[in-house]
Structures are given as structure tokens and as C-alpha cells.
Design a protein around this motif. Structure first.
Motif, PDB file in Angstrom:
ATOM      1  N   TYR A   6      -7.353  -4.372  -7.769  1.00  0.00           N
ATOM      2  CA  TYR A   6      -6.753  -5.622  -8.232  1.00  0.00           C
ATOM      3  C   TYR A   6      -5.928  -6.261  -7.125  1.00  0.00           C
ATOM      4  O   TYR A   6      -5.411  -5.604  -6.229  1.00  0.00           O
ATOM      5  CB  TYR A   6      -5.941  -5.425  -9.511  1.00  0.00           C
ATOM      6  N   GLY A   7      -5.817  -7.592  -7.226  1.00  0.00           N
ATOM      7  CA  GLY A   7      -5.117  -8.375  -6.216  1.00  0.00           C
ATOM      8  C   GLY A   7      -5.782  -9.728  -6.092  1.00  0.00           C
ATOM      9  O   GLY A   7      -6.828  -9.984  -6.691  1.00  0.00           O
ATOM     10  N   ASN A   8      -5.174 -10.606  -5.337  1.00  0.00           N
ATOM     11  CA  ASN A   8      -5.683 -11.969  -5.181  1.00  0.00           C
ATOM     12  C   ASN A   8      -6.340 -12.112  -3.807  1.00  0.00           C
ATOM     13  O   ASN A   8      -5.644 -12.148  -2.797  1.00  0.00           O
ATOM     14  CB  ASN A   8      -4.536 -12.968  -5.330  1.00  0.00           C
ATOM     15  N   PRO A   9      -7.658 -12.201  -3.768  1.00  0.00           N
ATOM     16  CA  PRO A   9      -8.348 -12.301  -2.475  1.00  0.00           C
ATOM     17  C   PRO A   9      -8.003 -13.565  -1.691  1.00  0.00           C
ATOM     18  O   PRO A   9      -8.299 -13.648  -0.509  1.00  0.00           O
ATOM     19  CB  PRO A   9      -9.834 -12.305  -2.856  1.00  0.00           C
ATOM     20  N   GLY A  10      -7.390 -14.510  -2.363  1.00  0.00           N
ATOM     21  CA  GLY A  10      -6.997 -15.730  -1.664  1.00  0.00           C
ATOM     22  C   GLY A  10      -5.619 -15.650  -1.055  1.00  0.00           C
ATOM     23  O   GLY A  10      -5.101 -16.643  -0.549  1.00  0.00           O
ATOM     24  N   ARG A  11      -5.003 -14.489  -1.103  1.00  0.00           N
ATOM     25  CA  ARG A  11      -3.655 -14.307  -0.575  1.00  0.00           C
ATOM     26  C   ARG A  11      -3.628 -13.221   0.494  1.00  0.00           C
ATOM     27  O   ARG A  11      -2.858 -12.268   0.424  1.00  0.00           O
ATOM     28  CB  ARG A  11      -2.696 -13.955  -1.705  1.00  0.00           C
ATOM     29  N   GLY A  12      -4.525 -13.367   1.448  1.00  0.00           N
ATOM     30  CA  GLY A  12      -4.510 -12.460   2.582  1.00  0.00           C
ATOM     31  C   GLY A  12      -4.716 -11.020   2.169  1.00  0.00           C
ATOM     32  O   GLY A  12      -5.641 -10.689   1.418  1.00  0.00           O
ATOM     33  N   ASP A  13      -3.815 -10.146   2.603  1.00  0.00           N
ATOM     34  CA  ASP A  13      -3.991  -8.718   2.370  1.00  0.00           C
ATOM     35  C   ASP A  13      -3.798  -8.320   0.912  1.00  0.00           C
ATOM     36  O   ASP A  13      -4.069  -7.167   0.547  1.00  0.00           O
ATOM     37  CB  ASP A  13      -3.016  -7.925   3.256  1.00  0.00           C
ATOM     38  N   ASP A  14      -3.332  -9.245   0.071  1.00  0.00           N
ATOM     39  CA  ASP A  14      -3.229  -8.952  -1.355  1.00  0.00           C
ATOM     40  C   ASP A  14      -4.606  -8.647  -1.944  1.00  0.00           C
ATOM     41  O   ASP A  14      -4.714  -8.053  -3.018  1.00  0.00           O
ATOM     42  CB  ASP A  14      -2.591 -10.127  -2.093  1.00  0.00           C
ATOM     43  N   GLY A  15      -5.653  -9.046  -1.256  1.00  0.00           N
ATOM     44  CA  GLY A  15      -7.005  -8.826  -1.749  1.00  0.00           C
ATOM     45  C   GLY A  15      -7.600  -7.484  -1.376  1.00  0.00           C
ATOM     46  O   GLY A  15      -8.799  -7.256  -1.567  1.00  0.00           O
ATOM     47  N   LEU A  16      -6.805  -6.559  -0.870  1.00  0.00           N
ATOM     48  CA  LEU A  16      -7.343  -5.265  -0.451  1.00  0.00           C
ATOM     49  C   LEU A  16      -8.022  -4.507  -1.595  1.00  0.00           C
ATOM     50  O   LEU A  16      -9.073  -3.878  -1.397  1.00  0.00           O
ATOM     51  CB  LEU A  16      -6.224  -4.401   0.157  1.00  0.00           C
ATOM     52  N   GLY A  17      -7.412  -4.560  -2.783  1.00  0.00           N
ATOM     53  CA  GLY A  17      -7.990  -3.833  -3.919  1.00  0.00           C
ATOM     54  C   GLY A  17      -9.384  -4.321  -4.273  1.00  0.00           C
ATOM     55  O   GLY A  17     -10.346  -3.543  -4.283  1.00  0.00           O
ATOM     56  N   PRO A  18      -9.547  -5.629  -4.557  1.00  0.00           N
ATOM     57  CA  PRO A  18     -10.894  -6.138  -4.825  1.00  0.00           C
ATOM     58  C   PRO A  18     -11.853  -5.934  -3.651  1.00  0.00           C
ATOM     59  O   PRO A  18     -13.056  -5.732  -3.857  1.00  0.00           O
ATOM     60  CB  PRO A  18     -10.654  -7.635  -5.070  1.00  0.00           C
ATOM     61  N   ALA A  19     -11.331  -5.965  -2.422  1.00  0.00           N
ATOM     62  CA  ALA A  19     -12.200  -5.767  -1.258  1.00  0.00           C
ATOM     63  C   ALA A  19     -12.783  -4.357  -1.256  1.00  0.00           C
ATOM     64  O   ALA A  19     -13.963  -4.154  -0.929  1.00  0.00           O
ATOM     65  CB  ALA A  19     -11.425  -6.028   0.034  1.00  0.00           C
TER      66      ALA A  19
END
Lengths: 175, 476
Positions: A13-26
Motif C-alpha cells: 500500500y501507498g500512493n505511487p504518485g508520491r515518490g517513494d510512498d509507492g514502494l508497497g504497490p511497486a
């Protein structure tokens, strides 16, 4: 070999549009196409209460999220049910979702968290930072290995956040 | 020299993002003003400059993990104007509406049952250790499970129409990129009767709570205000599309049926040196008296009627409490929110039986424009997206006014009222803290966005003097 009777969910989980916040979905985006036996993948912007119902369908869940301050490149630990306050409106923590799954659905799911160290948050950006990408690669290798072996508790002793250190090296490839 | 003390509370729990409350006292210890400082995320307008316009409905979802569908649809409506495709095909409009009602349904269910109900079921003074959603699950398990299943249903509606949970692509300039298959429809129809029953029950809970506690709730964080929302041409509530209507604290129309493409002629934004968030106001009234509320309470105050039978019946009961006049009770937001929850599921039911959802005519285009405004009634209130696009199809200007910004002044007023009524000395009691949170939570604000990595979340309370010196601290 994987025990097919064990149903595992990896939830990034996280927001892929907010830089490293998207690590989980990545991590989930990289793991899902591998079609590992017994493994289901899920991703969302954040955890929420309805995830309690989803958790109840699995034996093991691994939450994957970016970590702003944790050890590099990642850490891995057990998640205990949590009644702590601090609900930020519409999102929940892994411990809270596990507590709700137990309270509402009688779930006995064992839960773990994989925290991947990130560096750039809060800014709109569609890609991970270079260092976060490197951490993601190591975390992905680890996740694949842990899911295949299903030795989750062993790895919490090795990479648990309480030790104050994360995984300091690339997990050895499976023999 | 007069000394003004400041009582600071941060962050506010169970509202999205982190806010900080500062209460200004005069030298006699009397509350003169309360300020809700919002750490609002900025920079989106700059981020989208140079991007192709058709990317924007997807990019805007990166603003917020709480209400991505609202941003997706508001941006798509603006881009409809750019491609000259604002007159959507029946299939496209109904798919978008279904997506939107799904968003409204899940958001309202989550807020009422999991964020507001702990306060209502256990009381404002209950121990915070049990006055939370896990406490609700323990004491009222059936209610908690019901709420989860309502939220999950709304999410399934969104997934079926937007394509996926993260960065859905359902709405595109001039239409949508998919219809609803019969298989998808049948899955959603399977549970619709149960969802309707639960929604009726939710309205009953909110109505009975409000009427039973009316004496306590009437003054709680309440004040008279203007109200603004979209309404349909015939005055009906319309959460997806309509024209702007504003009414004053007595229900008199300030303006009506204003084409939102011209919103800049009617609404302006004030700035204050202590807040990053702007303060919108109605131009003809000015910043002092022209501020207004948006969201469920405002929508029930502006609309003449609701076009679904059960919600209309609930609306009449709601309006009867104030004798048909404008309802200015802050805590009435919860009841109004449940009326909209019922309206949303009634709309979903009607749409699922509409064969247009399986149509194949998905996109229209017309005369190309270089400017477009998209407005939608998001769960928290009216949401404006405004863009200009150059001849190369690249965005050169973007301006957003989000629901929480519209409600900026009202939230400050609500906190001020609570502080005036409940602060004694400079001590931040649990009771005061709880009540400030309850008042802010009524607006269901989204104070920033969904960057939420592990390691955050706390409640810290500080008392500061005028020079910033910490007089007392409190953490929860």
C-alpha cells in the motif's frame, strides 16, 4: 516447496504518485506477475477497515509499505493486533486491520510487515528515487524467498525492526 | 502589555493528514479565536503544467488516496469541455454516475460508522482507548461488520467502473473507456437489497441519535452560515452535475443556477498570514460574511428535493427538525451524510437496472476548447477543477478548490465555538481535546493527502505563549 494449503496475501500500500510512498504497490506490481503458488497479491493507496474482511480469507498476510525512517534497505517483522489510537481518518495501520479482522471475523491470520526504506515523500512524482529502487530490488528478492520458503518467523528474527537494523545484505538466493 | 496565550493541539486524530489547532486567549483567559492550521499539500497545479490534458484525470488521483474518484471525475468533466464532449452519451454519463455514487456510498459509510460512531455510541467523554472503531467492533460487532460490508460494496462499484483500485482509468475526456458487463452488473445486484436495508438502518441510527441528543447537539460547535452546492436545474440534489446555488443562513438564495464555468465571477479566495490554506468566499458578500459551508449539510440545505423516494422521505424528516429552515447545526452533518448514503445506494440500484450501462457508445467529441472547469459534489463537498490547455494539448494552468478548503472558515468557527464553551484556563483536558476533534470530524476533512508511510501518527498537545514558548505539553 510451497505448502499450497497455506494461503498467503502480500498487500502493498501507498500512493505511487508520491515518490517513494509507492514502494508497497511497486513490490506487488513486481511480485504478482511471477504467479507464485499459494500467493495472492493486493495493492491500494492505503489500508482501510474493509481490508479486515479480506485478511480473514488468508492464513498469512505480509503488509508492504514504505518506511520514512527505518533501517536500510528494509526490515521484516511480526504485526500484532493493535488497539492503539492514531487512526488517521480513512486509513488504518496493519495492526489495527489485524485487530479488526480478529474482532469482527474471528480471523486467525498471521501478519507480518515488510518496511522498505524510502527517502522522498510528499512530492508529486511518478518514479521511485534511485536509492529506494535499489532497496525495492533487495526487498523483492527477500519477499520471493520468504514466500517460497514460508519461513516468516525465522526472517523476523533476522530482519526484525526491534534489532535496530534491517537486512544489511542481499538475501542469498535459494539453493 | 496584553499577553495572549496560545493553546496548541496537533495533530488532530482521525482526520486525514495532520492539522494543528491553536487557541488564542486574551489576558483574562478568555478564548478570542481558534485556528485550525492545515498542512495542505500544494504543488499539484505546478506538477501538471506541461502534461497532456488527457493524462490529467489519471494524474489527479495522485493528489489523494482518500477520494481519488472525486478528483478523477472532476478532472474528466473539465477535460470534457476541452474536447467539446460535455454532452456525454447515456452510457458514459451513467457509468460515471455509478462510479461516483459508489464513491459516495463507501466514503459516507466509512466516516459514519468508523470515524463518527465511536463518539456517538460511547459519548464524547468516553475513554479514548475504547472510543474508537475497535471499541465499536467489540461492543457492536454486527454494526461494525455491516459497515465494513457497506464500504466494501462501494469499493466494488468503483472497481467495476474505474477498472482498478489505484489510478483507475474509467473516465476519459468526452466519456468513459468501458461499460459495465452483465457479469459485473449481476455481482453488484446480488447484494443490493441488503445494502439498501443497511442504508435505511443507518439513517435511522443517525436520526434517532440526533433527535435524542438535540439539546446537547444544537449549540455544539454550531453557528449560522451560508451554504453552497450544485443543484439540478429543477432544484433537486445532484451529486454528479448541476449548477451552483448558494443560500444564506435563513435559506434565502444568494445566487442560483450559476453555470460553474463562470465560478470565478462568483467565488474568490482570501489568504491569511497564519494559514497555508485559502478561505473561499462569495464575491458579492466579501470575505467577512461571504464564507460558506459545503458537504452533506450544505447540500440538504440547498436542494429543494431529492429524486429518490427513501432519501426524499429522510430529507423531509431532516428539514422538519428546523421547521423547514436552514439547518446550521454542525453535528447535523452526520445525519445529512446518512441521507446521502441512502440516496447513493438508491441511485446505484436504479442504475444497475438500466440497460444503458451495457451500451457501447462511450465517447463523444465536439468543438475543441482551450479552457474547462469541472465541478462535482464530492463526499466532503463541492470540488472545483479548472484547467487551461494550449494548442499542443499541454496543460498551461490548473486551479483546484477542494472541499476542505471551502470548509476552512467553518471548521475554524466550529473549533472556536467549542473552545469558547469548553476551555477552562489553559489546561487541555481530555474532554476539550475530544470535543475539538468531534467538531472538526463532523466536516470529514481531508487535511492533506495519502502519503502515510510507516512511522507516523501521534497526538501531541502543547500550550504555547505568544512568543512560542511551550507552557505545557500533552500527548495521546
Amino acid at each position: 516447496m510451497s505448502d499450497l494449503a497455506t494461503h498467503i496475501l502480500v498487500y502493498g500500500y501507498g500512493n505511487p504518485g508520491r515518490g517513494d510512498d509507492g514502494l508497497g504497490p511497486a513490490l506487488v506490481a513486481a511480485l504478482e506477475p511471477l504467479h507464485t503458488a499459494g500467493l495472492a497479491c493486493e495493492s491500494d493507496y492505503q489500508l482501510s477497515v474493509e481490508d479486515a474482511a479480506t485478511l480473514a480469507e488468508y492464513d498469512v498476510v505480509v503488509f508492504v509499505d514504505a518506511d520514512m525512517n527505518g533501517p536500510e534497505p528494509f526490515w521484516f517483522d511480526r504485526v500484532e493486533p493493535s488497539r492503539e489510537l492514531g487512526f488517521s481518518s480513512h486509513s488504518a495501520t496493519p495492526g489495527q486491520v489485524v485487530a479488526l479482522a480478529r474482532e469482527m471475523f474471528g480471523a486467525q491470520v498471521k501478519a507480518y510487515a515488510l518496511g522498505i526504506r524510502g527517502y522522498h515523500f510528499g512530492e508529486l512524482g511518478e518514479s521511485l528515487s534511485e536509492q529506494a529502487s535499489a532497496n525495492l530490488a533487495l526487498a523483492l528478492a527477500f519477499a520471493q524467498r520468504a514466500v517460497r520458503e514460508q519461513h516468516f518467523d525465522k526472517y523476523t528474527r533476522q530482519f526484525g525492526v526491534d534489532s535496530g537494523r534491517g537486512c544489511a545484505c542481499d538475501p542469498q538466493p535459494e539453493a | 502589555m496584553s499577553v495572549i496565550k496560545r493553546v496548541v493541539i496537533e495533530p488532530v486524530t482521525r482526520v486525514e493528514g495532520h492539522g494543528k489547532v491553536t487557541i488564542l486567549l486574551d489576558e483574562a483567559g478568555k478564548v478570542v479565536q481558534a485556528r485550525l492550521h492545515v498542512v495542505e499539500f500544494r504543488g499539484f497545479e505546478r506538477f501538471i503544467q506541461g502534461r497532456f490534458f488527457w493524462e490529467v484525470p489519471v494524474l489527479t488521483q495522485r493528489l489523494c488516496g482518500i477520494c481519488p474518484v472525486s478528483h478523477h471525475l472532476a478532472a474528466a468533466k473539465a477535460m470534457d469541455r476541452i474536447v467539446g464532449g460535455e454532452n456525454l452519451t447515456p452510457t458514459a454519463e451513467k457509468i460515471r454516475r455509478l462510479m461516483h455514487y459508489g464513491q459516495m456510498y463507501q466514503s459516507h459509510a466509512l466516516h459514519f460508522f468508523h470515524l463518527a460512531s465511536p463518539d456517538l455510541l460511547f459519548g464524547f467523554d468516553a475513554d479514548p482507548a475504547i472510543r474508537n472503531v475497535i471499541g465499536v467492533a467489540a461492543k457492536y460487532p454486527e454494526l461494525a461488520v455491516q459497515a465494513v460490508m457497506m464500504r466494501k460494496y462501494g469499493q466494488e462499484v468503483i472497481k467495476a467502473t474505474a477498472g482498478k483500485k489505484i489510478h483507475g482509468t474509467g473516465a476519459i475526456p468526452g466519456g468513459v473507456n468501458k461499460n459495465l458487463s452483465l457479469a459485473e452488473r449481476d455481482v453488484l445486484l446480488k447484494d443490493i437489497d441488503q445494502q439498501l436495508a443497511w442504508a435505511r438502518s443507518a439513517v435511522k441510527i443517525a436520526r434517532e441519535y440526533t433527535t435524542a441528543h438535540l439539546k446537547e447537539l444544537l449549540p455544539f460547535g454550531s453557528f449560522e452560515s451560508n451554504h453552497l452546492s450544485l443543484v439540478r436545474a429543477d432544484g433537486a440534489m445532484d451529486l454528479y452535475h448541476g449548477n451552483l446555488r448558494a443560500v444564506d443562513n435563513q435559506g434565502t438564495k444568494i445566487f442560483d443556477q450559476i453555470d460553474y464555468q463562470k465560478y470565478v465571477d462568483f467565488i474568490a479566495e482570501d489568504v491569511r498570514d497564519w494559514s497555508y490554506m485559502k478561505f473561499p468566499f462569495i464575491k458579492t458578500l466579501g470575505p467577512e460574511t461571504g464564507w460558506y459551508r459545503v458537504g452533506p449539510l450544505a447540500r440538504l440545505n440547498t436542494a429543494d428535493f431529492i429524486d429518490t423516494p427513501a432519501a426524499e422521505s429522510a430529507r423531509k424528516e431532516f428539514r422538519a427538525v428546523t421547521g423547514g429552515k436552514t439547518n446550521n447545526v454542525t453535528m447535523a452533518y452526520h445525519w445529512a451524510r446518512m441521507v446521502e448514503l441512502l440516496h447513493s445506494i438508491e441511485k446505484i440500484q436504479a442504475l444497475l437496472h438500466d440497460a444503458d450501462l451495457q451500451g457501447s457508445d462511450l465517447v463523444v467529441k465536439g468543438e475543441r476548447r482551450e479552457e474547462g472547469v469541472g465541478v462535482i459534489e464530492a463526499p466532503r463537498g463541492t470540488l472545483f477543477h479548472h484547467y487551461r490547455v494550449d494548442k499542443n494539448d499541454q496543460v498551461v494552468m490548473g486551479n483546484l478548490i477542494v472541499s476542505t478548503t471551502h470548509n476552512n472558515e467553518p471548521m475554524n468557527r466550529a473549533v472556536t465555538k467549542v473552545a469558547q464553551d469548553h476551555l477552562s484556563g489553559v489546561e487541555i483536558t481530555e474532554g476539550l481535546l475530544n470535543r475539538i476533534e468531534v467538531a472538526i470530524r463532523a466536516y470529514d476533512p481531508c487535511l492533506s493527502c495519502a502519503t502515510h508511510a510507516l512511522g507516523q501518527m501521534a497526538l501531541d498537545v502543547s500550550v504555547l505563549d505568544v512568543e512560542g514558548k511551550v507552557l505545557a505539553e500533552k500527548s495521546r
